[in-house]
Design a protein around this motif. Structure first.
Motif, PDB file in Angstrom:
ATOM      1  N   ALA A 395      80.759  46.605 -54.766  1.00 64.29           N
ATOM      2  CA  ALA A 395      79.669  46.892 -54.686  1.00 64.29           C
ATOM      3  C   ALA A 395      79.471  45.141 -53.791  1.00 64.29           C
ATOM      4  O   ALA A 395      79.840  44.581 -53.724  1.00 64.29           O
ATOM      5  N   LEU A 396      77.410  45.339 -53.877  1.00 63.03           N
ATOM      6  CA  LEU A 396      77.119  44.795 -52.504  1.00 63.03           C
ATOM      7  C   LEU A 396      76.205  44.223 -53.479  1.00 63.03           C
ATOM      8  O   LEU A 396      75.557  44.478 -54.566  1.00 63.03           O
ATOM      9  N   HIS A 397      75.174  43.502 -52.972  1.00 68.42           N
ATOM     10  CA  HIS A 397      74.721  42.080 -53.929  1.00 68.42           C
ATOM     11  C   HIS A 397      73.382  43.069 -53.725  1.00 68.42           C
ATOM     12  O   HIS A 397      72.013  42.702 -54.672  1.00 68.42           O
ATOM     13  N   ASP A 398      73.184  44.092 -52.883  1.00 67.75           N
ATOM     14  CA  ASP A 398      72.014  44.764 -53.385  1.00 67.75           C
ATOM     15  C   ASP A 398      72.131  46.553 -53.251  1.00 67.75           C
ATOM     16  O   ASP A 398      70.947  47.191 -52.900  1.00 67.75           O
ATOM     17  N   ARG A 442      75.089  45.484 -61.963  1.00 70.16           N
ATOM     18  CA  ARG A 442      73.202  45.496 -61.706  1.00 70.16           C
ATOM     19  C   ARG A 442      73.312  46.612 -60.590  1.00 70.16           C
ATOM     20  O   ARG A 442      72.975  47.614 -60.870  1.00 70.16           O
ATOM     21  N   PHE A 443      74.679  46.471 -59.641  1.00 69.40           N
ATOM     22  CA  PHE A 443      74.980  47.473 -58.654  1.00 69.40           C
ATOM     23  C   PHE A 443      76.427  47.389 -58.807  1.00 69.40           C
ATOM     24  O   PHE A 443      77.189  46.718 -58.936  1.00 69.40           O
ATOM     25  N   ARG A 444      76.841  49.120 -59.139  1.00 68.69           N
ATOM     26  CA  ARG A 444      78.221  49.181 -59.315  1.00 68.69           C
ATOM     27  C   ARG A 444      78.769  49.019 -58.569  1.00 68.69           C
ATOM     28  O   ARG A 444      78.368  49.566 -57.302  1.00 68.69           O
ATOM     29  N   GLY A 445      80.210  49.296 -58.512  1.00 68.49           N
ATOM     30  CA  GLY A 445      81.039  49.650 -57.470  1.00 68.49           C
ATOM     31  C   GLY A 445      81.801  51.405 -57.909  1.00 68.49           C
ATOM     32  O   GLY A 445      81.585  52.437 -58.525  1.00 68.49           O
ATOM     33  N   GLY A 475      84.727  41.859 -60.045  1.00 66.51           N
ATOM     34  CA  GLY A 475      83.328  41.649 -59.211  1.00 66.51           C
ATOM     35  C   GLY A 475      82.981  40.982 -59.052  1.00 66.51           C
ATOM     36  O   GLY A 475      83.625  39.346 -59.032  1.00 66.51           O
ATOM     37  N   LEU A 476      82.242  40.745 -58.654  1.00 63.01           N
ATOM     38  CA  LEU A 476      81.140  39.002 -58.396  1.00 63.01           C
ATOM     39  C   LEU A 476      79.515  38.990 -59.274  1.00 63.01           C
ATOM     40  O   LEU A 476      79.276  40.022 -59.296  1.00 63.01           O
ATOM     41  N   GLU A 477      79.874  37.727 -59.684  1.00 61.49           N
ATOM     42  CA  GLU A 477      78.636  37.740 -60.673  1.00 61.49           C
ATOM     43  C   GLU A 477      78.400  38.306 -61.554  1.00 61.49           C
ATOM     44  O   GLU A 477      77.984  38.595 -61.875  1.00 61.49           O
ATOM     45  N   ASN A 478      80.058  38.871 -62.556  1.00 63.80           N
ATOM     46  CA  ASN A 478      79.944  39.142 -63.617  1.00 63.80           C
ATOM     47  C   ASN A 478      81.845  38.733 -63.931  1.00 63.80           C
ATOM     48  O   ASN A 478      81.992  38.940 -62.504  1.00 63.80           O
ATOM     49  N   GLU A 479      81.866  39.422 -64.984  1.00 59.36           N
ATOM     50  CA  GLU A 479      83.173  39.772 -65.557  1.00 59.36           C
ATOM     51  C   GLU A 479      84.075  41.476 -65.751  1.00 59.36           C
ATOM     52  O   GLU A 479      85.233  41.406 -66.887  1.00 59.36           O
ATOM     53  N   HIS A 480      83.680  41.946 -65.142  1.00 56.66           N
ATOM     54  CA  HIS A 480      83.338  43.619 -65.075  1.00 56.66           C
ATOM     55  C   HIS A 480      83.914  43.827 -64.128  1.00 56.66           C
ATOM     56  O   HIS A 480      83.611  44.015 -63.219  1.00 56.66           O
ATOM     57  N   HIS A 481      85.760  44.349 -63.810  1.00 52.60           N
ATOM     58  CA  HIS A 481      86.575  44.593 -63.249  1.00 52.60           C
ATOM     59  C   HIS A 481      86.033  46.117 -63.143  1.00 52.60           C
ATOM     60  O   HIS A 481      85.939  46.581 -64.263  1.00 52.60           O
ATOM     61  N   ALA A 482      87.146  46.719 -62.265  1.00 52.21           N
ATOM     62  CA  ALA A 482      86.393  48.593 -62.011  1.00 52.21           C
ATOM     63  C   ALA A 482      88.467  48.450 -62.699  1.00 52.21           C
ATOM     64  O   ALA A 482      89.281  48.075 -62.729  1.00 52.21           O
ATOM     65  N   ALA A 483      88.831  49.826 -62.978  1.00 46.38           N
ATOM     66  CA  ALA A 483      89.709  50.364 -63.756  1.00 46.38           C
ATOM     67  C   ALA A 483      90.658  50.442 -62.944  1.00 46.38           C
ATOM     68  O   ALA A 483      90.580  50.762 -61.160  1.00 46.38           O
ATOM     69  N   GLY A 519      88.831  51.564 -59.106  1.00 46.21           N
ATOM     70  CA  GLY A 519      87.461  51.527 -58.016  1.00 46.21           C
ATOM     71  C   GLY A 519      87.319  50.329 -57.896  1.00 46.21           C
ATOM     72  O   GLY A 519      88.281  50.197 -57.258  1.00 46.21           O
ATOM     73  N   GLY A 520      86.442  50.371 -57.921  1.00 49.04           N
ATOM     74  CA  GLY A 520      85.214  48.910 -56.691  1.00 49.04           C
ATOM     75  C   GLY A 520      84.751  48.107 -57.928  1.00 49.04           C
ATOM     76  O   GLY A 520      84.062  48.815 -59.184  1.00 49.04           O
ATOM     77  N   GLY A 521      84.517  46.734 -57.626  1.00 47.56           N
ATOM     78  CA  GLY A 521      84.385  46.301 -58.288  1.00 47.56           C
ATOM     79  C   GLY A 521      82.689  45.952 -58.516  1.00 47.56           C
ATOM     80  O   GLY A 521      81.971  46.711 -57.100  1.00 47.56           O
ATOM     81  N   GLY A 522      82.286  45.805 -59.475  1.00 46.31           N
ATOM     82  CA  GLY A 522      80.856  45.263 -60.050  1.00 46.31           C
ATOM     83  C   GLY A 522      80.161  43.926 -59.617  1.00 46.31           C
ATOM     84  O   GLY A 522      80.672  43.121 -58.542  1.00 46.31           O
TER      85      GLY A 522
END
Length: 556
Positions: A395-398, A442-445, A475-483, A519-522
Motif C-alpha cells: 500500500a501507499l500513504h494514500d 488504513r490503506f491495505r496491501g 507494512g508501514l506505520e503499522n505492525e500488520h504484515h501480509a501473508a 500479499g502486500g504490506g499495509g
C-alpha cells in the motif's frame, strides 16, 4: 545549446526504436515465456555502450543490467570489428553480464552509411539451457556449473547468416531446443529491426543530428535525476531486510543498505549485507546497480526517460565475496527471482525515511518462480513451463496496493490458462485471489493469488523459488504484515504436503502443485480504514468477516 522541442521529439524517436525492437521479439518468439509473458527486454545504445533508450515493455532488472552486458561484449568484440548483420550472444553473470544463465543477451552493431553508430541489445529469458533441472534454475545447487550452459561472448550471426555449428551446440545442451532456436532468432530480428529504424531516423534528420541529440537525451536525464536528488534531504538512511534462507540452512540472508544523499549524488552502500551463500541466491554488483536504478527512478521521477544519463549520479558499493558480489563459481540462478527483489525492498525501506509519500510498503518481495518440466506424453518431447507468479503490491500513504500484480523488478504478464493447457501436459485446476492475505492498514496491501496445477505427465520435475514465508511483507506505520508464501503438493490420495520455499521435487501423473504467493504490506492503522469499503471487501470475499472484526474492528 539545444532545441527543447526537438529534444523531446528525438527522445521519443529513440525510445520508439527500442519499443519496436522489443515488439518484434515478442511477435516472433516461440516460447510462451516471451510471446505471452514478455519476459524480455530491448535497448539502443551509443558506441560507448551508454544506453539512449529502453523499451518499457521489458523487465526493469533486465534493463538495468544491459549496460554491463554491452560493456562485456564490446570488451571482447569492439564495435569496429563487427560488421552489418553480426550478433554476439552471452549469458555469463561473471564478471559482468546477465543475472542468470537462462537470460541470454544479444548485442548487434547498428550501421548507417557504412559505419557503426549505435548498438542494439536484447535480453530474453529462455525456458531451458540445460543443467540439473528443467528450466535451468534449480535449487539445492552450489555452483554455476550445475545450473546450465555458460556462453561467453560468442558471435552467433555473421553478415546476416546464423552460425549453425554454434546454434547446434546450444540446442544440444537445451531440453527445449526448438524454443531456444526460435527465441534466439526472435532476438536477432529485434536487432535488425532496430538497425532499420535507426537508419530511417538518420535519413530524416541526418546522422550527426541524431547522434548529437542522443547525447542531449543522456545529459537531460542526468540533469533531471540530479535535480531530484538535490531536493531530498542530505543524510544517511539505513534499512535491513532478510531472505528467509538459502535453501541449504535456516540462516537468514541479510540485505542491508546505507543510502547516502549528498547534494546531487546518491550512494547505496550494501557492505553490511551477508557474505555469499551456499545456495543459488548470489548475484553480482551489476544487479545491485540495476535495483538502485529502478528504485531511484521510481522515487525521484517515475516519468524520467530511461537512459544511462539518469544513472550517472547513482553509485553502488558492494563487498567482494558478499551475496551481492559473489565470487566465481558461486550459484546465482535464483538471485534475479529472490535476492534482487529483496534489494529493492531494502532500498524502499531506506527511501521511506526521506520521501515517505513516494514509496510503498513491502510488496510480495519475490517473483514466485515455478519451473515444471518433463516429457510431454503427447509428443515424446521435452517441455518446460516457467512462470513468475504475481503477488500483492504494498500500500501507499494514500492508496491500496494492487491485488495479484507483478511488482518492482518483474514487469511480465501472466501466462493465460488456455496457453498453458494447450502448450503443456498440464491442467490449471484453480487460479484465484487469496482472501485474508493482504497486509492490513488504513490503506491495505494487495491480496495474493493461488495457482494450482495438475500434472498429466508421467513424471514432472518441479523447481520452486519462493521466499517471504518467515520474513513476511512488512507494512508501514503499522505492525500488520501480509501473508507469506506457501507451496504444497497434493498427492493422489488427497493429502497435502507442505514444501520448502526453495526446492526441486517431482510429481507423478494426477498430482497437483499448489502455489500461494505473498500479499502486500499495509499502510496505517487498520481501524481507520473506510467502513463502506471494508464492508464491500467482506461481501466480495477478499476479507473474511472474522478478520474484518478482529483486525479492522468492523462491527458485525
Amino acid at each position: 545549446m539545444f532545441d527543447p522541442v526537438l529534444l523531446e521529439v528525438m527522445r521519443h524517436r529513440w525510445r520508439s526504436i527500442a519499443e519496436e525492437a522489443c515488439a518484434a521479439m515478442v511477435r516472433t518468439a516461440y516460447s510462451p515465456n516471451i510471446k505471452d509473458r514478455r519476459d524480455c527486454s530491448a535497448a539502443v545504445a551509443l558506441p560507448s555502450g551508454e544506453i539512449v533508450a529502453q523499451a518499457e515493455v521489458g523487465t526493469p532488472l533486465h534493463l538495468g543490467i544491459l549496460p554491463a552486458v554491452i560493456r562485456a561484449v564490446l570488451a571482447e568484440y569492439p564495435l569496429e570489428t563487427l560488421e552489418p548483420g553480426d550478433a554476439v550472444i552471452t549469458n555469463l553473470p561473471y564478471p559482468e553480464g546477465p543475472g542468470h544463465l537462462p537470460d541470454v543477451s544479444m548485442v548487434s552493431p547498428v550501421y548507417v552509411d557504412g559505419r557503426p553508430i549505435a548498438v542494439a541489445a536484447t535480453t530474453a529469458h529462455h525456458i531451458d539451457l540445460g543443467g540439473y533441472a528443467p528450466g535451468s534454475m534449480p535449487l539445492g545447487v552450489e555452483e554455476i556449473y550445475q545450473e546450465g550452459l555458460q556462453i561467453p561472448p560468442t558471435p552467433v550471426f555473421r553478415l546476416g547468416q546464423v552460425d549453425e555449428v554454434i546454434l547446434r551446440l546450444i540446442e544440444q545442451n537445451a531440453r527445449t531446443r526448438h524454443e531456444v532456436r526460435g527465441d534466439l532468432l526472435a532476438q536477432y530480428a529485434a536487432g535488425r529491426t532496430a538497425e532499420r529504424r535507426v537508419a530511417e531516423l538518420c535519413a530524416i534528420s541526418s546522422t550527426e543530428l541524431a547522434l548529437e541529440y542522443a547525447q542531449h537525451v543522456l545529459d537531460h536525464a542526468e540533469r533531471v535525476m540530479r535535480d531530484g536528488i538535490g531536493r531530498l534531504a542530505d543524510g544517511v538512511y539505513s534499512f535491513d531486510d532478510f531472505l528467509d534462507d538459502d535453501g541449504f540452512s535456516d540462516e537468514p540472508v541479510r540485505i542491508a543498505v546505507d543510502l547516502t544523499i549528498a547534494g546531487e549524488e546518491l550512494l547505496a552502500d550494501f557492505s553490511r549485507s551477508s557474505p555469499q551463500v551456499r545456495g543459488p541466491l548470489n548475484c553480482r554488483a551489476s544487479a545491485a546497480a540495476s535495483c538502485l536504478y529502478y528504485a531511484a527512478k521510481a522515487v525521484i521521477d517515475p516519468d524520467l526517460p530511461t537512459s544511462a544519463g539518469a544513472y550517472r549520479a547513482l553509485k553502488v558499493k558492494v563487498l567482494e565475496g558478499s551475496v551481492l558480489q559473489a565470487r566465481f563459481p558461486a550459484a546465482v540462478g535464483n538471485a534475479n527471482i529472490l535476492t534482487d527483489q529483496r534489494v529493492v525492498d531494502a532500498l524502499f525501506g531506506a527511501f521511506y525515511q526521506v520521501a515517505p509519500e513516494r514509496v510503498c510498503a513491502a510488496c510480495s518481495g519475490e517473483m514466485n518462480l515455478v519451473n515444471l518440466g518433463g516429457i510431454d506424453p503427447r509428443t515424446g518431447e521435452y517441455f518446460n513451463y516457467v512462470e513468475t507468479l504475481a503477488g500483492g503490491q504494498g500500500a501507499l500513504h494514500d492508496a491500496d496496493g494492487g491485488d495479484a500484480v507483478h511488482t518492482h523488478l518483474t514487469n511480465t504478464l501472466n501466462t493465460p490458462i488456455e496457453v498453458i493447457e494447450q502448450a503443456y501436459p498440464l491442467e490449471v485446476t484453480e487460479y484465484a485471489l487469496l482472501p485474508d492475505t493482504e497486509g492490513a492498514g488504513r490503506f491495505r496491501g494487495g491480496c495474493a493469488l493461488v495457482r494450482e496445477i495438475r500434472s498429466h505427465a508421467d513424471r514432472l520435475t518441479v523447481s520452486i523459488g519462493a521466499d517471504r514465508r518467515r520474513f513476511t511483507p512488512w507494512g508501514l506505520e503499522n505492525e500488520h504484515h501480509a501473508a507469506g508464501a506457501m507451496c504444497y503438493v497434493i498427492r493422489l490420495d488427497g493429502t497435502r504436503e507442505l514444501l520448502p520455499t526453495k526446492v526441486v521435487t517431482t510429481l507423478v501423473r494426477g498430482e497437483r502443485l499448489r502455489i500461494e504467493t505473498p500479499g502486500g504490506g499495509g499502510w496505517g492503522d487498520p481501524h481507520q480504514r473506510d467502513r463502506e469499503l471494508l464492508a464491500a471487501e467482506v461481501a466480495e470475499g477478499l476479507i473474511s468477516p472474522q478478520r474484518a472484526a478482529s483486525v479492522y474492528g468492523l462491527d458485525q
